[in-house]
Design an enzyme around this catalytic site. Structure first.
Site, short mmCIF file in Angstrom:
data_model
loop_
_atom_site.label_atom_id
_atom_site.label_comp_id
_atom_site.label_asym_id
_atom_site.label_seq_id
_atom_site.Cartn_x
_atom_site.Cartn_y
_atom_site.Cartn_z
N SER A 108 0.82 -1.10 0.04
CA SER A 108 0.11 -0.08 -0.05
C SER A 108 0.86 1.23 -0.03
O SER A 108 1.75 1.32 -0.87
CB SER A 108 -0.91 0.05 1.27
N HIS A 140 -2.51 -1.03 -3.37
CA HIS A 140 -3.86 0.04 -3.15
C HIS A 140 -2.98 1.47 -2.62
O HIS A 140 -2.80 1.33 -1.63
CB HIS A 140 -4.99 -0.53 -2.63
N ASP A 170 -4.66 -4.51 5.65
CA ASP A 170 -5.31 -5.46 4.58
C ASP A 170 -3.98 -6.55 4.27
O ASP A 170 -3.06 -5.98 4.06
CB ASP A 170 -5.49 -4.64 3.23
#
Length: 335
Positions: A13, A40, A133
């Site tokens: 990330s 992401h 995540d």
């Protein structure tokens, strides 16, 4: 043969651009594995940009993943924007299912699919990033006999994601980016006897792949909680990610497919709460303005009693508007 014996699934990330560039630079050209990457940073397109950057650091073929494409040895596949990336035994699947941990593509979805399809021939790698995540997906890989690897948090630009994994399980390797290529090459030169993944890992991967309302399957994964899904309003089931009643991190999933870690559920609840308050504030201010207009219209007509009534209603709503603003500002400070 083009079919790889192993799959390497990588999640990153914040800080991921630099970390992924260094990671792929360590990969050997004769690696008997396919590599899948989810990063992401935003919900806008980043796939092509990431592929362009990675090609500067590796001789391995690198491309944005496409639905139904065969999985080839020595290839790097990058997740498309706003689509989950899943792997089957020989094929790439792009999923349109709900967000997990507020992301699509989600690292957890990719990792879980790798665990379901490749079990102990799946290698999970979590790099720099915020929040958590990738943790439950890594647990799925661990429970399926795969290899769990995280970037040393001491060198990670944002250590939250590696630390979350380390705080929730025993990993096989916590190492620097510079060491990963050699370790991964050694793993892919082994020949472990394949074992099936746990049934609940397969069920969750199928839910993400098929995008179905799967009430009966979700009931098998955990216990009904007191919380509602902030995305769709359905009930949430608390899931034991360890599969043995020993999970350190609470996780929740609705039967539609939305899934959250405890931290992400708190964040999503606040987002919905704040949006609801702003809508309520807008409606109240519009109602106040309408009462003020009606007050002026009736005053011009000489209907002072009715005008006074509308004035009092507008003032009462102004009091609610002021209190609503206090609640909004106070809630922002408490996040």
């Amino acid at each position: 043969m083009d079919k790889p014996e192993f799959v390497i699934v990588v999640g990153a990330s914040a800080g991921g651009l630099n970390a992924l560039s260094e990671f792929v630079a360590q990969l050997q050209p004769d690696l008997d594995a396919a590599i899948f990457i989810v990063m992401h940073l935003s919900h806008t397109s980043i796939g092509d940009f990431l592929v362009h950057n990675l090609k500067q650091r590796t001789t391995l073929p690198c491309e944005v993943a496409t639905d139904g494409a065969p999985i080839k040895k020595g290839h790097i596949y990058v997740a498309s924007p706003n689509l989950h990336l899943l792997v089957k035994k020989e094929t790439i699947v792009l999923g349109h299912g709900p967000e997990e941990n507020r992301w699509r593509p989600s690292i957890d979805v990719l990792f879980r699919s790798a665990a379901a399809a490749y079990s102990n021939r799946a290698i999970g790698v979590v790099l720099t990033g915020l929040l958590d995540d990738g943790t439950t997906g890594m647990l799925a890989i661990k429970r399926s006999g795969g290899t769990c690897m995280v970037q040393d948090p001491n060198e990670a630009e944002y250590p939250d994601m590696p630390l979350s994994v380390l705080n929730n399980m025993e990993v096989n390797y916590c190492i620097s980016l510079a060491s990963m290529g050699e370790v991964i090459l050694g793993i892919t030169q082994t020949s472990p006897e394949e074992i099936p993944a746990p049934p609940d890992v397969i069920i969750e991967s199928e839910i993400a792949e098929r995008v179905v309302v799967d009430y009966d399957n979700v009931k098998q994964l955990g216990e009904k909680s007191i919380y509602a899904c902030p995305d769709c309003g359905g009930g949430l089931w608390g899931i034991d990610a360890s599969g043995e009643g020993q999970a350190k991190m609470d996780r929740y999933r609705c039967h539609i497919g939305h899934s959250y870690s405890e931290k992400d559920l708190v964040i999503k609840q606040y987002e919905v709460f704040e949006a609801t308050l702003w809508i309520a504030l807008r409606i109240m201010e519009e109602r106040r303005n309408l009462f003020m207009k009606m007050e002026n219209d009736h005053a011009r007509k000489g209907l002072s009693t009715m005008a006074k009534g509308y004035h009092e209603k507008a003032e009462a709503i102004q009091g609610h508007v002021d209190k609503m603003k206090e609640v909004l500002f106070a809630s922002q400070k408490s996040v």
